[in-house]
Design an enzyme around this catalytic site. Structure first.
Site, PDB file in Angstrom:
ATOM      1  N   ASP A 183       0.823  -1.218   0.000  1.00  0.00           N
ATOM      2  CA  ASP A 183       0.000   0.000   0.000  1.00  0.00           C
ATOM      3  C   ASP A 183       0.854   1.264   0.000  1.00  0.00           C
ATOM      4  OD1 ASP A 183       0.987  -0.323   2.527  1.00  0.00           O
ATOM      5  OD2 ASP A 183      -0.854   0.284   3.553  1.00  0.00           O
ATOM      6  N   HIS A 197      22.230   0.795 -20.283  1.00  0.00           N
ATOM      7  CA  HIS A 197      21.281   1.179 -19.238  1.00  0.00           C
ATOM      8  C   HIS A 197      21.682   0.628 -17.870  1.00  0.00           C
ATOM      9  CE1 HIS A 197      18.002   2.020 -22.465  1.00  0.00           C
ATOM     10  NE2 HIS A 197      18.866   2.998 -22.355  1.00  0.00           N
ATOM     11  N   ASP A 246      25.962   9.192 -16.422  1.00  0.00           N
ATOM     12  CA  ASP A 246      24.835   9.795 -17.138  1.00  0.00           C
ATOM     13  C   ASP A 246      23.820  10.126 -16.068  1.00  0.00           C
ATOM     14  OD1 ASP A 246      22.633  10.432 -18.688  1.00  0.00           O
ATOM     15  OD2 ASP A 246      22.927   8.795 -20.119  1.00  0.00           O
ATOM     16  N   ASP A 304      19.955  16.602 -18.946  1.00  0.00           N
ATOM     17  CA  ASP A 304      20.402  15.245 -19.285  1.00  0.00           C
ATOM     18  C   ASP A 304      21.868  15.355 -19.699  1.00  0.00           C
ATOM     19  OD1 ASP A 304      20.702  12.647 -20.114  1.00  0.00           O
ATOM     20  OD2 ASP A 304      19.131  12.687 -21.636  1.00  0.00           O
ATOM     21  N   HIS A 323      23.616   3.631 -30.575  1.00  0.00           N
ATOM     22  CA  HIS A 323      22.411   4.424 -30.281  1.00  0.00           C
ATOM     23  C   HIS A 323      22.390   5.700 -31.112  1.00  0.00           C
ATOM     24  CE1 HIS A 323      24.739   7.186 -27.690  1.00  0.00           C
ATOM     25  NE2 HIS A 323      25.260   6.135 -27.081  1.00  0.00           N
ATOM     26  N   HIS A 366      18.035  13.443 -28.583  1.00  0.00           N
ATOM     27  CA  HIS A 366      16.571  13.404 -28.431  1.00  0.00           C
ATOM     28  C   HIS A 366      16.119  14.763 -27.931  1.00  0.00           C
ATOM     29  CE1 HIS A 366      17.224  13.051 -24.065  1.00  0.00           C
ATOM     30  NE2 HIS A 366      18.145  12.140 -24.334  1.00  0.00           N
ATOM     31  N   HIS A 396      13.009  12.461 -22.215  1.00  0.00           N
ATOM     32  CA  HIS A 396      12.899  12.164 -23.649  1.00  0.00           C
ATOM     33  C   HIS A 396      11.617  12.867 -24.068  1.00  0.00           C
ATOM     34  CE1 HIS A 396      15.566   8.296 -23.414  1.00  0.00           C
ATOM     35  NE2 HIS A 396      16.217   9.402 -23.125  1.00  0.00           N
ATOM     36  N   GLU A 430      24.768  13.483 -27.860  1.00  0.00           N
ATOM     37  CA  GLU A 430      25.398  12.505 -26.991  1.00  0.00           C
ATOM     38  C   GLU A 430      26.024  11.323 -27.727  1.00  0.00           C
ATOM     39  OE1 GLU A 430      22.518  10.165 -24.678  1.00  0.00           O
ATOM     40  OE2 GLU A 430      20.940  11.489 -25.389  1.00  0.00           O
ATOM     41  N   TYR A 482      31.642   2.424 -27.451  1.00  0.00           N
ATOM     42  CA  TYR A 482      31.571   1.329 -26.473  1.00  0.00           C
ATOM     43  C   TYR A 482      32.386   0.176 -27.050  1.00  0.00           C
ATOM     44  CZ  TYR A 482      27.893   4.567 -25.515  1.00  0.00           C
ATOM     45  OH  TYR A 482      27.210   5.745 -25.292  1.00  0.00           O
ATOM     46  N   ARG A 487      30.875   8.255 -23.250  1.00  0.00           N
ATOM     47  CA  ARG A 487      29.802   9.056 -23.846  1.00  0.00           C
ATOM     48  C   ARG A 487      29.946  10.470 -23.293  1.00  0.00           C
ATOM     49  NH1 ARG A 487      25.862   6.004 -22.914  1.00  0.00           N
ATOM     50  NH2 ARG A 487      24.906   6.836 -21.019  1.00  0.00           N
ATOM     51  N   GLU A 546      27.625  14.012 -23.231  1.00  0.00           N
ATOM     52  CA  GLU A 546      26.271  14.485 -23.554  1.00  0.00           C
ATOM     53  C   GLU A 546      26.010  15.870 -22.976  1.00  0.00           C
ATOM     54  OE1 GLU A 546      23.119  12.187 -21.671  1.00  0.00           O
ATOM     55  OE2 GLU A 546      21.677  12.930 -23.135  1.00  0.00           O
TER      56      GLU A 546
HETATM   57 MN   LIG Z   1      20.080  11.542 -23.150  1.00  0.00          MN
END
Ligand SMILES: [Mn+2]
Length: 438
Positions: free
Chosen positions: A46, A245, A262, A273, A352, A356, A363, A386, A390, A407, A409
């Protein structure tokens, strides 16, 4: 006396009025738009998650309330809310009453949600179009479409359902895509909170620390500024940076690791971001520098390309072109550039997209293609840039480059002239990063 200050507007009335009237201008004559608040979501048993307002509802009303509906016609605005009860206020604190709701939103016609069922028929009877966000709540869809059908088949009684049901994204998400100067100012402030967190973490990171300890610094900086994390933060040391991710953030940082972070702040549903990649030690190693420089050059090229008239696809192509040049130079790609681009074999190292939209959602909404063609950038649009690399741990990769993820960004505003980098407060050059660690 109730503490009225607690219900002061979160978004200036002028800003809200401008948004609502832009929306109304785009609606069909004789149509109605309905936007609902977000549902409360259960975390476990709950216990609920912290409430997160529906972005469209917030964009048009500035109201953080948990149960409500905005009804907009081309020339009218009405909002239904559930005023607090003594019982609810005991548990959750003061809730805005109808007058306070009007005060916060600038919408004069505020009604008790209890009356919505009774009013609904008159709102949608005989209208040309109902702008309604179908597909996210099956029960509500059945109710709205059921009522529409009932009005239609009772034609002898003089009623009729909406001629069309249109997703509000068609107008609203296009509006949200182009930011006002007020929004860009808020985005800049959020970006600065993010920049502060990144700087603190780059300086603090040391071998032997847990990824979670760096994450703790993020939360500390964000909460001190009344912000929260914009999305689950990625703090990935070593080869974990290649897991796109990775959010477990539960490993220990080793000497020689790069950290890919990130992570960014959101405040008032305005997002940033940002990704940076930095050494745990005081300096990058030579192979790390080689890879990092490729990504940095790619990102700089892609940012410079982010001008009015360019597209997400053209910026992506520019970023990829620089990455491929670098990969060929390092011998990680052995075919010609044309062949690599043709076969898209760079996807082994860069799988990728390059950016975005960003705004009230991280996003953000708004279409990327118009009639199948990439949409040209316009001043006021904000997107991320970004690119990354890899490098897997495979046998055919020189050992020095294996299991390295990088990366970089930033959040970029498209302007009439040069791109505006909102997140330039986070160091990005190798020397700047190393300097922070001294
Ligand atoms: Mn991003």
């Amino acid at each position: 006396m109730p503490d009225m200050g607690r219900f002061s507007p979160e978004i200036p009335h002028e800003e809200l009025k401008q948004r609502r009237s832009a929306c109304q201008d785009r609606m069909d004559p004789g149509s109605v738009l309905m936007i609902y608040t977000a549902p409360r979501r259960i975390m476990s048993n709950d216990v609920h998650y912290r409430f997160r307002q529906d972005s469209d509802f917030y964009y048009l009303t500035g109201l953080p309330v948990e149960e409500g509906v905005l009804v907009l016609g081309p020339e009218k605005a009405c909002v239904y809310v559930k005023p607090g009860t003594p019982e609810k206020e005991t548990w959750e604190g003061p809730q805005p009453n109808l007058d306070e709701t009007a005060e916060m939103s600038g919408i004069q016609d505020v009604r008790d949600l209890e009356g919505l069922n009774k009013d609904l028929e008159s709102w949608i009877n005989g209208i040309s179009a109902l702008y309604y966000g179908y597909g996210s709540d099956a029960g509500r869809d059945a109710e709205i479409l059921g009522l529409s059908q009932k009005l239609l088949i009772r034609g002898r009684a003089g009623t009729s359902g909406p001629e069309r049901v249109v997703h509000p994204a068609r107008i609203l998400h296009e509006l949200r895509l182009v930011k006002s100067s007020w929004e860009i100012q808020r985005m800049q402030e959020t970006a600065e909170i993010t920049a502060r967190a990144h700087r603190e973490i780059i300086a603090a990171a040391k071998p032997g620390m847990g990824e979670f300890e760096l994450e703790a610094i993020l939360h500390n900086v964000f909460r001190k500024s009344d912000a929260i994390e914009a999305y689950p933060s990625i703090v990935a040391g070593g080869g974990r940076a290649c897991i796109l991710h990775y959010i477990k953030n539960d490993e220990t940082l080793q000497k020689g690791d790069l950290v890919l972070m990130d992570a960014a702040a959101a405040r008032g549903y305005i997002h940033s971001d940002v990704t940076r990649t930095f050494p745990v030690d005081e300096k990058f190693t030579e192979p790390q520098k080689e890879l990092y420089s490729i990504v940095l050059r790619s990102q700089q090229k892609a940012i410079a390309s982010s001008v009015a008239g360019a597209t997400m696809d053209s910026v992506h192509d520019d970023a990829v072109s620089v990455l491929v040049d670098g990969l060929i130079e390092l011998g990680l790609i052995k075919e010609s550039k044309d062949e690599c681009l043709e076969k898209k074999s760079f996807r082994r190292f860069y799988m990728h997209r390059t950016g975005h939209w960003i705004g009230y959602d991280v996003h953000d909404v708004g279409s990327y293609y118009i009639q199948g063609k990439p949409r040209p950038f316009e001043p006021g649009m904000v997107c991320t840039v970004e690119p990354g690399l890899y490098i897997p741990g495979d046998d055919d990769i020189p050992e020095a480059y294996r299991n390295t993820g990088i990366r970089i960004e930033d959040d970029i505003v498209i302007t009439e002239g040069a791109p505006l980098n909102l997140t330039s407060g986070v160091p990005v050059e190798i020397e700047q990063i190393e300097e922070l660690k001294c």
